[in-house]
Design a protein around this motif. Sequence first.
Motif, mmCIF file in Angstrom:
data_model
loop_
_atom_site.group_PDB
_atom_site.id
_atom_site.type_symbol
_atom_site.label_atom_id
_atom_site.label_comp_id
_atom_site.label_asym_id
_atom_site.label_seq_id
_atom_site.Cartn_x
_atom_site.Cartn_y
_atom_site.Cartn_z
ATOM 1 N N ALA A 80 -72.065 -46.216 -35.581
ATOM 2 C CA ALA A 80 -71.039 -45.190 -35.360
ATOM 3 C C ALA A 80 -70.984 -44.166 -36.483
ATOM 4 O O ALA A 80 -70.760 -42.990 -36.242
ATOM 5 N N GLU A 81 -71.235 -44.613 -37.722
ATOM 6 C CA GLU A 81 -71.163 -43.668 -38.836
ATOM 7 C C GLU A 81 -72.230 -42.587 -38.741
ATOM 8 O O GLU A 81 -72.091 -41.513 -39.317
ATOM 9 N N MET A 84 -70.500 -39.604 -36.775
ATOM 10 C CA MET A 84 -69.133 -39.282 -37.161
ATOM 11 C C MET A 84 -69.088 -37.855 -37.704
ATOM 12 O O MET A 84 -70.029 -37.393 -38.338
ATOM 13 N N SER A 91 -61.061 -36.876 -38.097
ATOM 14 C CA SER A 91 -62.383 -37.495 -38.017
ATOM 15 C C SER A 91 -62.598 -38.081 -36.631
ATOM 16 O O SER A 91 -61.704 -38.708 -36.064
ATOM 17 N N TYR A 92 -63.812 -37.846 -36.110
ATOM 18 C CA TYR A 92 -64.173 -38.303 -34.767
ATOM 19 C C TYR A 92 -65.537 -38.967 -34.791
ATOM 20 O O TYR A 92 -66.345 -38.729 -35.683
ATOM 21 N N VAL A 93 -65.780 -39.754 -33.745
ATOM 22 C CA VAL A 93 -67.074 -40.375 -33.519
ATOM 23 C C VAL A 93 -67.498 -39.998 -32.100
ATOM 24 O O VAL A 93 -66.698 -40.113 -31.160
ATOM 25 N N SER A 95 -68.781 -40.621 -28.661
ATOM 26 C CA SER A 95 -68.814 -41.886 -27.934
ATOM 27 C C SER A 95 -69.551 -41.802 -26.605
ATOM 28 O O SER A 95 -70.087 -42.805 -26.153
ATOM 29 N N SER A 119 -61.185 -40.814 -31.777
ATOM 30 C CA SER A 119 -60.624 -40.681 -33.118
ATOM 31 C C SER A 119 -61.115 -41.847 -33.961
ATOM 32 O O SER A 119 -61.137 -42.986 -33.496
ATOM 33 N N SER A 120 -61.511 -41.559 -35.186
ATOM 34 C CA SER A 120 -61.959 -42.655 -36.054
ATOM 35 C C SER A 120 -60.780 -43.495 -36.540
ATOM 36 O O SER A 120 -60.954 -44.619 -36.972
ATOM 37 N N LYS A 121 -59.565 -42.960 -36.446
ATOM 38 C CA LYS A 121 -58.364 -43.695 -36.859
ATOM 39 C C LYS A 121 -57.822 -44.577 -35.744
ATOM 40 O O LYS A 121 -57.327 -45.660 -35.974
ATOM 41 N N SER A 123 -59.154 -45.804 -32.092
ATOM 42 C CA SER A 123 -60.277 -45.793 -31.146
ATOM 43 C C SER A 123 -59.836 -45.663 -29.689
ATOM 44 O O SER A 123 -60.652 -45.427 -28.819
#
Length: 142
Positions: A80-81, A84, A91-93, A95, A119-121, A123
Amino acid sequence: MVRLRCPFPECNCAIVELDESREASLPTGISEKLRLMLPSKHATSDGLFTVFEDIWDFDNIGVSRAISEGSVDIFDKRDAEKVMFTWRGNSYVLSKLQKYLICADCDRGPLGVVCEVRSSKNSDETLTLNMLSLRSVKQAEK
């Protein structure tokens, strides 16, 4: 004023005005993984995109049909990183790759992607973003 245009000389369609407040930097090499068009086979991807929440914010853009699951395998949760990014302070990933952005006039591309991001905060929080690669288009004064 700088306009982002279709990179093909015989087309030169105006896609959208460049707005630096909409820029996001994704990991280097993401354009190749997403199979986005680059200006030449020797070009490197700097990962710069201009991002829109609403497809109607573009002046002129086309969208491909839905992309089948697994056709572009970059969204492995273990890595995932690698996908990102930060946009507008959040911060987003990446998907899910949903569709490709193409030129509305000549149907060439892909110039960008329509992606589901989380959202990385939190999911559970997802958003669909339209991301135009700044390496796949040309910049020209209006």
